[in-house]
Structures are given as C-alpha cells and as structure tokens.
Design a protein around this motif. Structure first.
Motif, PDB file in Angstrom:
ATOM      1  N   ASP A 214       6.551 -12.906   4.441  1.00 20.07           N
ATOM      2  CA  ASP A 214       5.869 -12.670   3.168  1.00 20.07           C
ATOM      3  C   ASP A 214       5.632 -11.171   2.935  1.00 20.07           C
ATOM      4  O   ASP A 214       5.787 -10.678   1.825  1.00 20.07           O
ATOM      5  N   MET A 215       5.251 -10.482   3.992  1.00 17.18           N
ATOM      6  CA  MET A 215       5.024  -9.033   3.846  1.00 17.18           C
ATOM      7  C   MET A 215       6.322  -8.318   3.494  1.00 17.18           C
ATOM      8  O   MET A 215       6.354  -7.391   2.691  1.00 17.18           O
TER       9      MET A 215
ATOM     10  N   LYS B 291       7.052  -8.931  -0.053  1.00 18.48           N
ATOM     11  CA  LYS B 291       6.122  -8.129  -0.851  1.00 18.48           C
ATOM     12  C   LYS B 291       6.622  -6.672  -0.895  1.00 18.48           C
ATOM     13  O   LYS B 291       6.574  -6.019  -1.946  1.00 18.48           O
ATOM     14  N   ALA B 292       7.099  -6.203   0.244  1.00 19.47           N
ATOM     15  CA  ALA B 292       7.612  -4.826   0.305  1.00 19.47           C
ATOM     16  C   ALA B 292       8.803  -4.672  -0.637  1.00 19.47           C
ATOM     17  O   ALA B 292       8.913  -3.684  -1.366  1.00 19.47           O
TER      18      ALA B 292
ATOM     19  N   ILE C 293       9.056  -3.387   6.045  1.00 22.30           N
ATOM     20  CA  ILE C 293       7.736  -3.481   5.412  1.00 22.30           C
ATOM     21  C   ILE C 293       7.173  -2.078   5.157  1.00 22.30           C
ATOM     22  O   ILE C 293       6.664  -1.773   4.083  1.00 22.30           O
TER      23      ILE C 293
ATOM     24  N   LEU D 281       7.474  -4.395  -4.123  1.00 23.92           N
ATOM     25  CA  LEU D 281       6.840  -3.096  -4.377  1.00 23.92           C
ATOM     26  C   LEU D 281       7.891  -1.998  -4.534  1.00 23.92           C
ATOM     27  O   LEU D 281       7.780  -1.138  -5.410  1.00 23.92           O
TER      28      LEU D 281
END
Lengths: 367, 401
Positions: free
Chosen positions: A44-45, A48-49, A242, A52
């Motif tokens: 998930d991270m 997300k990265a 990440i 972003l």
C-alpha cells in the motif's frame, strides 16, 4: 578542504531521506507482494508513493514503473517500445544523449535492424522541435530527446518537442529528465514516457522510475512476476521505491527554496573565473557550466583532486572509456581541455570561491 | 481558459426536475452539499441566490474547485465569473480581455438582465460589447455556432461576465430523499448501484458480508476503497461489515448444495432488512441485474426478496453487463472492482445452483438450523466503519512520505 563540484554525477543523500529509509529498513522486511498484513502494508505504501510521484510530476492516471535508476528506465522505454513494435523501424534521438539512451539506440541499430537518426544540437546546443519535425518519417516509431544535457547543461523544450511529435499519430515521445528534475520545470503533458533517477536529487542510488502512459505497450527487459505491471519482474525494492516519493517532494520544494542561492552561486562562479578560462557553455542549467583551460582536462582534474576539489571532465558514465565525447564534439568544443563544473544548493559561496582561487593557482603553476 | 481572471463562481440550480413543492428542501440540501464538498477551501465565501449560489473565490484555485464541483449531484451548471462594476465601459474592458485569452475566431454575447432597472436593455448591451470586440480584435460574430460564448449577467449590485458553463452531472441533491442501505460485494455492479442511488438523492450506507478466513482482508479493503471513492458525492459513508462466516458455514452444513446461494442471499436480505429497521433506513439497493447469475433470475430474485419488508430497489436490474462496466469506468470504480479477491459469494461456488428456486423448499431448509440466532450474532457484531475520501482509512505513517 573538500569541495564537491560534481552534482550532475551524483549527490549526497538528504538527511530526512536517510533517516526515513533507515527507519523503514528496521521495520519492514516483508515482500511487498505477500498477502499478510505487513506485506500488504508495504504494498500500500508503495502504491501511495506511485500516486504521490505522479502528483509531483503533474501527470495523472498513468503508470510509474519503479526501476533501478534512469539507465534502466531509459533502456526499458527505448528497447521495450521498439522491440514491442517491430513493424516500425525508424527511431529518432540526439547525438548527445546519456549513454544509456545512446547505447540503447546503438544496440537496436546494430543488433535488431532498426534505423536511427541522431540529431545534432544547433548552435545554441539545443535540439529544436523543427529539427525533430524534419527527421520524422512515416515509419518513425519513437523520438527520444533529453530535457537537459548532462555535459553542457543545454535545456531542450520537451513540451514543444512533445507537441511536435503528437502531431504524428503513432509516434511516441520519450524524454530523459534526469538532469532537469528538481532544477527546472518539466511539462510532461506531451510526453509518453519519461525517465529519472533518485540519486541525482539527493536520493538513494539504485532507485529511479519510468513514467509511462498506461496504454503504451513495452516488451519487458526483465522477465519475472507481476511486479511493476509485469514490466519488470523481481521482488520489489519496495523501501527504495517508497522513499522516492519523499525524495522527489523534498527536491521540488528545495528547487523553489534555494532558487536565489543557486543563482547567486552561479554568478559567483562565473565572475570569479580566471581570465585564462573559457566558458564553453553557460546558456542552460545554472548549476552546470562547461569550461576549458589551457591545461588538458586530465592534468587539471588531477591537480584539483590534490586540492580536495572533486570534479569531472565528462559524463562519469563514460569516464573510464577513451571514447569520443559526443556532446562536446557535436558542439565543436575541444574535449581535451573541457571540464564540467556542477553544484547545487548544498554548496556554499566559500566553496565556489575556493574553487576559483585554486584554479587560478593551478593555472599559475602549470599553464 | 482564463482562470486567473475569475473571482467568482456562479452555480445555477435550474429546475431541480419536477419536484415543485420540495424545492426549498432541495435547495437547502444542495447548498449544504456544495459547501461541504468545498470546505477545504477556507477562503471561499458563499451567498445564496434565489436559484443558486454565488461563490466568491478570494484567491482560491478555480481549477481545483471546478473539478470538485463535478462530484455533486443536483445543480444545472456552474460558471467561473468575473465581477464588474455596473458600468458598461468596465464590462467592455473585461469582455475584450476575455475574448483575447481565447484562441478562437467567432463569438457571441448573451446577456441576462436580472436587474431590470439597468439603463441598457439586454440587446443594447450585446451590441455595445460585441461592437467593442469587433473593433479591437480580428474576431467575428457568429450567432448560430460561435467558438466562444460570453455570458453577461446583470445583477442588483454588479455585473458578472462568464465564458463557460460547466454542466452538472444531474440527479437530485444527495440526502434529500433520505437514506438507502447498499449491499456491497466489491464487484463491478454494486458501486454503480450505489452511485445511481446517491444520484437519486438518497444518502447511502453500505453493508458488506465478510467471511474470514475464507475471504481476505484485501477483499474487505477493496470494499472500503470503493466506498472511499464513492464518498466524494456525500462526504462520508458508513460501511457495515457483517461477520458472516458462522452463518455461511451453517448454511453449507444444513442446506442442499443447489440451494445454498439462494438461502445465503435470503440471510443477507434478512440482515440488511433488520439493520434498516434499526436505523430507520427506508430503502435497500443492490447491484442485482436480471439474469446475470443463477441467483438473479426473476424466480430467484422474488424468492430471495420475500424475506425483507423494506423497499428493495435495483438500479441496474435492466442494464446490460457492458453498460454497467462502462458506468463503473466512468465513476472510476472499475479498476478497483476487478482486483482479484474473492468475496463471500464466490467462495463456496456450488456446481449446480438452482435457477428457479421454490419458496417452500427454502422454508424447509430454513427449518433445519437455528438461523435466527446466527443472524442476531451477525447484527450484534456489525462493525461500522466510517469512510471518507478526506481521511485516508488506513493508518499511514505520514513521515514516510
């Protein structure tokens, strides 16, 4: 005194990036594709990265493929695209691309029967949209032009080049933004693919990405599992990936924050240069200046090294080969005497002054 | 688009369809929904109009707001506007400036005069402004098919100049028709059904049946992600997570394999029905579509739905699968829905499910075990998760980014 003036080659790791990376290393060792909670958390991270990074680059709903750096991203973009679309055999690039781009094209030319047009820079050191337009043919597949040249700092208008390429349906535009990232803005709206690495913007080595529009099909260069949209197999280097989001965020913030400082360092450097120094190119990136002195670059680098000044004469990716310097030769710059001075916000006015003084001393003594 | 020139947004509510008597309530809800959606933009100030809303930007980013406004149901259109003093020369200046920011060849001016005391009639205003543009640019007027429309709105205190009308996505203001409980599996259909439910002015809560360890955390996360995506239309969504494993296992132990899905669906409806009663929810909706699977034949649907008193609406029931997929892509739930995690309907996939189930057979199977106490357990252990696009559901270590 040690002075690092080789920022285009690589940079130090930002303290915040370093701290967070260390923390992640301690906490997360699971495979990001594992289905238990910790694996999912890393996954998930990483997603997300990706999101972003897209936001930071001003692109949306597309793909960020994490790679080991810009060289891999360039190779994947160029060879991956060409090998997936063998029906079109004409490719366009410039003569002064980074070796990972140039040699990808060379390989396609020599081993796979593609025809490549290598555009020379104009008198301003730039590849113009007009030159690209002229080179395009009905069987053209790909145009790859770098945003900022890594030896002289020339800046190409990738937005306009992209627009030109977009007028020809079926032709893709790739750009290597490694040297421009965090230094000048990149409008990627007209680019189909873009490559960059982390270590040029105070991130980790072994980390980079290829941005690609989702619909573009590539042939994977690394066969493996489902990672990176099945474009690049192998257990994800998830923590590096990440941390790339943070690296990019900080770099973009610093670009604004240190703009004035960069301009003043640039002025310092130019004004303080010894009269025996010729500035070969200073029309592009303010943090990269190509100069020549009466000494050969090898002698000068050795002498500067003695005084603790770290500097390169040319792209470090070609530093140990006695090849012709494509960039300098294409610009008519005498490659035997040229060095590139590059800095960033981590340098100080005192360091620039020290460089100028030391250079003068060396020239007094040996020239 | 000359977004930098805009200092206001005018939202027009339009007819709000046919509901004449409820108009006041509609307007109130719509204004509330818009203000909520834009609450992150702290500098905005709002002024309600007879037929809409004036938003003063006070420096906030028009383009971002433009995007966010398009998540809201119920208004007719909105437009970025430039406020000008009530002086024709000032309006001339602004309209000329505006026409120059567009790369077009033809234009048309349309004036609406709310303030009838303004000394110029609409037609005179059109002529004066168009004349000024014709005189100072190479643009020409095309009244039938102009590249650029410039709208002039003469209000009581100011004149507003606009150059684009962004159409709303239709529907009724979410919440104006009460609340619905959406049965959400995580597949392609239920999010579309949820969206259509909200579009009809119903606020939604979702109910999801989870059967761990047969279903994974990812399957549950998928549902929460879907709800998060849908929450842009109503700020926050309650998701009821029903622990369904024990009941499901009991069904498979006691019921003939061919009837398992039928009975399972009946249990789901019973639970949804009871939750609706407890929370005073008036409607159940879901993604059922006639004929799609064995449990969605007309016979199956009617036998299954008999167990619930609450009104059941099936927004997708007459839609083709391909239409539903298109709709899912449009509302950006498709990619999440097709992630390959099993839900409780697919986990015990019977080989020969009954296509035309009989109610008496269902009733017989349901005498074979004490389902009511299992249902009570499900309802008593209902975990309600509040999901919003504003707050990321999973706890993220922000320092990582």
């Amino acid at each position: 005194m040690k002075v690092y003036l080789d920022a285009v080659s690589t940079t130090s790791v930002d303290p915040e990036v370093k701290d967070t990376y260390k923390k992640l290393l301690d906490e997360y060792y699971c495979n990001s594709d594992a289905l238990y909670d910790d694996g999912v958390a890393i996954y998930d991270m990483q997603e997300k990265a990706r999101e972003l990074i897209e936001n930071y680059l001003g692109i949306r709903k597309n793909e960020i493929i994490f790679t080991s750096g810009a060289s891999e991203a360039n190779s994947l973009a160029i060879k991956g695209l060409a090998l997936k679309h063998p029906e079109k055999k004409h490719l366009i690039t410039s003569i002064y691309e980074h070796s990972s781009v140039y040699n990808s094209f060379k390989q396609l030319e020599n081993d796979f029967g593609y025809e490549v047009t290598y555009l020379p820079p104009d008198e301003n050191g730039q590849i113009t949209p007009q030159a690209v337009e002229k080179a395009l043919r009905p069987d053209s597949l790909l145009v790859s032009i770098m945003q900022v040249n890594n030896e002289i700092g020339a800046v190409n208008d990738i937005s306009e080049i992209g627009k030109t390429v977009k007028k020809h349906p079926g032709v893709y535009f790739h750009t290597d933004i490694t040297q421009g990232l965090g230094k000048i803005d990149a409008d990627l709206n007209n680019a189909d693919m873009a490559s960059f690495s982390a270590h040029k913007i105070h991130g980790l080595k072994g980390s980079g990405a290829l941005y690609k529009k989702a619909h573009i099909e590539l042939l994977p260069l690394i066969s493996g599992g489902q990672q990176e949209y099945s474009m690049r197999g192998g257990t994800s280097n998830a923590l590096c990936n990440i941390i790339l989001a943070k690296t990019l965020r900080i770099a973009l913030a610093n670009k604004e924050k240190y703009h004035d400082q960069i301009m003043s360092l640039h002025e310092h450097l130019i004004k303080g240069l010894d009269p025996r120094v010729t500035v070969n190119y200073d029309k592009g990136l303010p943090t990269l200046i190509n100069i020549s002195t009466p000494l050969t670059s090898e002698v000068l680098l050795n002498a500067l090294n003695e005084k603790g000044i770290m500097i390169s004469s040319k792209s470090t990716c070609g530093s140990k080969k006695n090849e012709v310097n494509r960039t300098l030769r294409s610009m008519g710059i005498d490659e035997d005497h040229a060095i590139r001075v590059s800095f960033d916000y981590s340098n100080t006015p005192a360091e620039i002054a020290y460089f100028n003084e030391t250079l003068k001393e060396i020239l007094d003594k040996y020239a | 688009m000359p977004e930098l020139l805009y200092d206001h947004i005018i939202v027009r509510y339009g007819e709000l369809s046919t509901k004449g008597k409820n108009r006041k309530e509609f307007t109130r809800q719509l204004t509330h929904n818009i203000k909520k959606r834009l609450s992150d933009y702290e500098q905005l100030t709002f002024n309600t109009l007879h037929d809409g809303l004036f938003i003063k930007l006070n420096g906030e980013d028009y383009l971002k707001i433009r995007e966010d406004l398009q998540d809201i149901f119920g208004y007719a259109y909105f437009a970025g506007a430039i406020r000008v003093e009530k002086d024709i020369e000032a309006v001339k200046k602004v309209t000329l400036q505006l026409s120059e920011t567009h790369n077009v060849r033809t234009f048309k001016i349309v004036t609406k005069r709310h303030d009838k005391s303004f000394p110029m009639r609409s037609d005179d205003i059109n002529r004066a402004l168009a004349g000024n543009i014709l005189h100072n640019t190479s643009l020409s007027v095309d009244v039938h098919n102009p590249d650029l429309m410039i709208y002039i709105f003469v209000d009581k205190d100011y004149i507003y100049v606009m150059d684009e009308k962004v159409k709303g996505i239709g529907g009724y203001p979410t919440g104006v028709n009460g609340t619905a409980l959406v049965m959400m599996s995580g597949g392609i259909d239920s999010p579309v059904a949820a969206y259509m439910t909200m579009k009809r002015g119903l606020k939604i809560e979702c109910i999801h049946f989870a059967s761990p360890p047969y279903t994974s955390k990812q399957a549950l996360n998928k549902v929460l992600t879907l709800a998060e995506k849908l929450s842009v239309c109503q700020e926050e969504i309650n998701v009821h997570i029903i622990p369904f494993t024990d009941l499901q296992l009991a069904i498979y132990k006691h019921v003939d394999e061919s009837y398992c899905i039928t009975i399972m669906r009946r249990m789901m409806y019973r639970i949804a029905d009871e939750i609706c009663k407890r929370r005073k929810i008036k409607v159940i909706t879901n993604g059922e579509s006639i004929g799609q699977v064995a449990s969605q034949t007309p016979e199956s649907i009617s036998v299954i739905a008999k167990v619930a008193d609450t009104l059941i609406l099936r927004p997708l029931c007459m839609m083709d699968k391909l239409e539903i997929i298109d709709a899912a892509k449009k509302i950006d739930t498709y990619e999440t829905s097709i992630l390959p995690f099993e839900d409780c309907c697919t986990i015990f996939d019977p080989k020969n499910p009954v296509i035309k189930p009989k109610e008496d057979k269902c009733l017989y199977y349901e005498t074979l075990f004490d389902y009511q106490s299992l249902i009570n357990d499900c309802i008593n252990n209902d975990e309600i998760v509040k999901v919003s696009y504003r707050e990321k559901r999973r706890e993220e270590d922000e320092s990582v980014f």
